[in-house]
Design a protein around this motif. Structure first.
Motif, PDB file in Angstrom:
ATOM      1  N   UNK A 122     -11.649  12.377   3.614  1.00  0.00           N
ATOM      2  CA  UNK A 122     -13.018  11.871   3.651  1.00  0.00           C
ATOM      3  C   UNK A 122     -13.063  10.551   2.896  1.00  0.00           C
ATOM      4  N   UNK A 123     -14.192   9.852   2.926  1.00  0.00           N
ATOM      5  CA  UNK A 123     -14.288   8.612   2.150  1.00  0.00           C
ATOM      6  C   UNK A 123     -14.124   8.811   0.644  1.00  0.00           C
ATOM      7  N   UNK A 124     -14.270  10.052   0.140  1.00  0.00           N
ATOM      8  CA  UNK A 124     -14.094  10.309  -1.288  1.00  0.00           C
ATOM      9  C   UNK A 124     -12.618  10.433  -1.657  1.00  0.00           C
ATOM     10  N   UNK A 125     -11.781  10.921  -0.698  1.00  0.00           N
ATOM     11  CA  UNK A 125     -10.370  11.115  -0.993  1.00  0.00           C
ATOM     12  C   UNK A 125      -9.696  11.942   0.081  1.00  0.00           C
ATOM     13  N   UNK A 126      -8.450  12.291  -0.184  1.00  0.00           N
ATOM     14  CA  UNK A 126      -7.642  13.051   0.769  1.00  0.00           C
ATOM     15  C   UNK A 126      -7.857  14.552   0.614  1.00  0.00           C
ATOM     16  N   UNK A 127      -7.562  15.281   1.681  1.00  0.00           N
ATOM     17  CA  UNK A 127      -7.651  16.740   1.638  1.00  0.00           C
ATOM     18  C   UNK A 127      -6.787  17.280   0.510  1.00  0.00           C
ATOM     19  N   UNK A 128      -7.340  18.214  -0.260  1.00  0.00           N
ATOM     20  CA  UNK A 128      -6.619  18.818  -1.374  1.00  0.00           C
ATOM     21  C   UNK A 128      -6.802  18.102  -2.689  1.00  0.00           C
ATOM     22  N   UNK A 129      -7.257  16.851  -2.660  1.00  0.00           N
ATOM     23  CA  UNK A 129      -7.511  16.129  -3.908  1.00  0.00           C
ATOM     24  C   UNK A 129      -8.815  16.616  -4.541  1.00  0.00           C
ATOM     25  N   UNK A 130      -8.950  16.379  -5.838  1.00  0.00           N
ATOM     26  CA  UNK A 130     -10.160  16.761  -6.554  1.00  0.00           C
ATOM     27  C   UNK A 130     -10.817  15.525  -7.156  1.00  0.00           C
ATOM     28  N   UNK A 131     -12.108  15.395  -6.931  1.00  0.00           N
ATOM     29  CA  UNK A 131     -12.892  14.325  -7.536  1.00  0.00           C
ATOM     30  C   UNK A 131     -13.817  14.938  -8.581  1.00  0.00           C
ATOM     31  N   UNK A 132     -14.090  14.163  -9.615  1.00  0.00           N
ATOM     32  CA  UNK A 132     -15.027  14.596 -10.645  1.00  0.00           C
ATOM     33  C   UNK A 132     -16.335  13.817 -10.504  1.00  0.00           C
ATOM     34  N   UNK A 133     -17.449  14.503 -10.721  1.00  0.00           N
ATOM     35  CA  UNK A 133     -18.743  13.856 -10.625  1.00  0.00           C
ATOM     36  C   UNK A 133     -19.837  14.793 -11.086  1.00  0.00           C
ATOM     37  N   UNK A 134     -21.001  14.699 -10.455  1.00  0.00           N
ATOM     38  CA  UNK A 134     -22.114  15.525 -10.902  1.00  0.00           C
ATOM     39  C   UNK A 134     -23.140  15.689  -9.784  1.00  0.00           C
ATOM     40  N   UNK A 135     -24.038  16.628  -9.973  1.00  0.00           N
ATOM     41  CA  UNK A 135     -25.225  16.795  -9.126  1.00  0.00           C
ATOM     42  C   UNK A 135     -26.462  16.624 -10.002  1.00  0.00           C
ATOM     43  N   UNK A 136     -27.479  15.987  -9.431  1.00  0.00           N
ATOM     44  CA  UNK A 136     -28.768  15.886 -10.110  1.00  0.00           C
ATOM     45  C   UNK A 136     -29.818  15.681  -9.030  1.00  0.00           C
TER      46      UNK A 136
END
Length: 437
Positions: free
Chosen positions: A377-391
């Motif tokens: 996806x535009x966030x990264x590759x399958x299996x990768x982990x991104x850090x962020x938040x929900x609000x």
């Protein structure tokens, strides 16, 4: 040039940190000091106020989402050609989550990592000498986090100012000024926090009033002297989110505003070009872009206008036939089939994903997120982990039939479940990505 830097912290949210930081930024800028702001934690609104005060881009630094090397890299970039950096704490100075050492998200992590002193803002309304007890606790709680001085905020009178200030100075902490209670200095708010700087019709005049108050109430020379030279080791950008394309069509108007400054800067430094367009003006993403990004914002306040933007909706659909489209939070809501506004009126959105959302049926969702991607996806590759938040306060009233974009866990690793959706080249989620894990 080596900048000096200082953290502005407090015992809690609502102590007046943001107004004081904005006022100090403008007051120092008036003096000809090259001053820049930084906000800790996952906050994309306050850096806009810092930019409005200094006319220079703001920055977020989040010790939970960003690895130490990335923090150092971004901080050094912000300090280039600056004389003074003011780092505004989110919430209370030590407020974060339980986790790895110095990866809690608290501003105190940056105090330790960068070796910076803290200017403590104390709201003394409803107390006087007791403020010294709070200041004493901050001064002795963590030897690695040094309290350089205190600012007293919202004092009710000169007598109140004297009682509070003398009690704090008696324990060995200097007081660099006291701001008397003044309701005109309060910034306007809405459901996700402060009204954004570019939406305030008289923002510059308000910032000028804040700067006047800081100049009249605080010892600016003592505050500058309390700041420490910001001489930190070089970092590295490896954990930054790479640009999702070479030419990025970026939705940008009153409905789409929440994109972190460090992402914009990092993407441009990596060679990407951002091409803004306005869905509210019924504009479409440029066909010569290779991806379209719909950031978060306030689509629930403009749902009727977005529903009527037929040119935008048709153009986005054409774009998505051959090129990726990604939506975060508000952008994700617009990618769904419908959006119910606060009055209970349902509006047709783009329908590129099959979920339905509602702002009338509100539920607060707030916290750090670890998102393991189920597919490229535009966030990264399958299996990768991104850090962020929900609000967000919106809720999903129908999850639809799309495949999930990611599986998410909270900041401590507790599993939450599937998040977002993907269909063809379209993806979206309520999750705001900050950095790679």
């Amino acid at each position: 040039m080596t900048a000096r830097a200082l953290i502005i912290g407090a015992p809690r949210s609502g102590s007046g940190k943001t107004s004081i930081t904005i006022g100090l930024l403008r007051a120092f800028a008036r003096r000809g000091v090259k001053v820049r702001g930084i906000k800790t934690g996952p906050d994309y609104i306050d850096p806009g106020f810092h930019e409005a005060a200094t006319h220079l881009p703001g920055l977020n630094l989040d010790s939970w989402a960003m690895a130490p090397d990335l923090l150092r890299h971004l901080a050094r970039k912000q300090a280039e050609d600056a004389e003074l950096i003011l780092i505004e704490s989110a919430m209370g100075l030590f407020d974060g989550i339980v986790g790895e050492p110095n990866r809690s998200g608290a501003a105190s992590d940056l105090a330790r990592l960068f070796g910076l002193p803290t200017l403590l803002v104390l709201d003394v309304s409803g107390q006087s000498q007791t403020a010294a007890v709070i200041a004493y606790g901050f001064a002795h709680y963590d030897p690695a986090v040094r309290i350089a001085a205190c600012i007293l905020n919202r004092a009710g009178s000169e007598r109140h100012k004297k009682l509070s200030g003398e009690a704090i100075e008696a324990i060995g902490l200097p007081v660099v000024g006291t701001i008397l209670r003044d309701p005109t200095l309060i910034l306007p708010e809405r459901h996700l926090g402060l009204v954004q700087a570019n939406e305030h019709p008289e923002m510059d005049a308000h910032i000028e009033r804040l700067a006047d108050a800081m100049e009249a109430s605080l010892d600016l020379d003592a505050i500058f002297a309390a700041a420490k030279p910001f001489d930190i080791p070089p970092g590295a950008p490896e954990k930054a989110l790479p640009p999702p394309g070479h030419r990025i069509a970026l939705a940008h108007d009153a409905a789409f505003t929440f994109l972190y400054p460090h992402l914009i800067r990092g993407w441009r430094e990596a060679g990407a070009e951002l091409v803004p367009f306005s869905p509210l003006a019924d504009e479409v993403p440029s066909s010569d872009c290779d991806i379209c990004w719909l950031p978060g914002g306030y689509p629930e306040l403009h749902a009727g206008k977005l529903a009527a933007a037929g040119h935008f909706k048709a153009g986005l659909t054409r774009f998505a036939e051959t090129k990726p489209v990604h939506g975060e939070c508000g952008g994700y809501m617009v990618l769904g089939e419908t959006l119910e506004d606060a009055d209970g009126v349902t509006h047709a959105m783009t329908g590129l994903l099959s979920h339905r959302t509602s702002f009338a049926r509100r539920k607060m969702n707030l916290g750090y997120r670890q998102a393991k991607l189920c597919a490229d996806s535009p966030i990264g590759r399958a299996g990768e982990t991104a850090r962020g938040h929900e609000f967000h306060y919106a809720s999903v009233v129908s999850p639809g039939t799309d495949e999930p974009l990611a599986t998410i866990a909270d900041g401590t690793g507790k599993e939450i479940g599937p998040s977002g959706g993907r269909r063809g080249l379209v993806s979206g989620t309520f999750f705001h990505a900050i950095a790679r894990s």
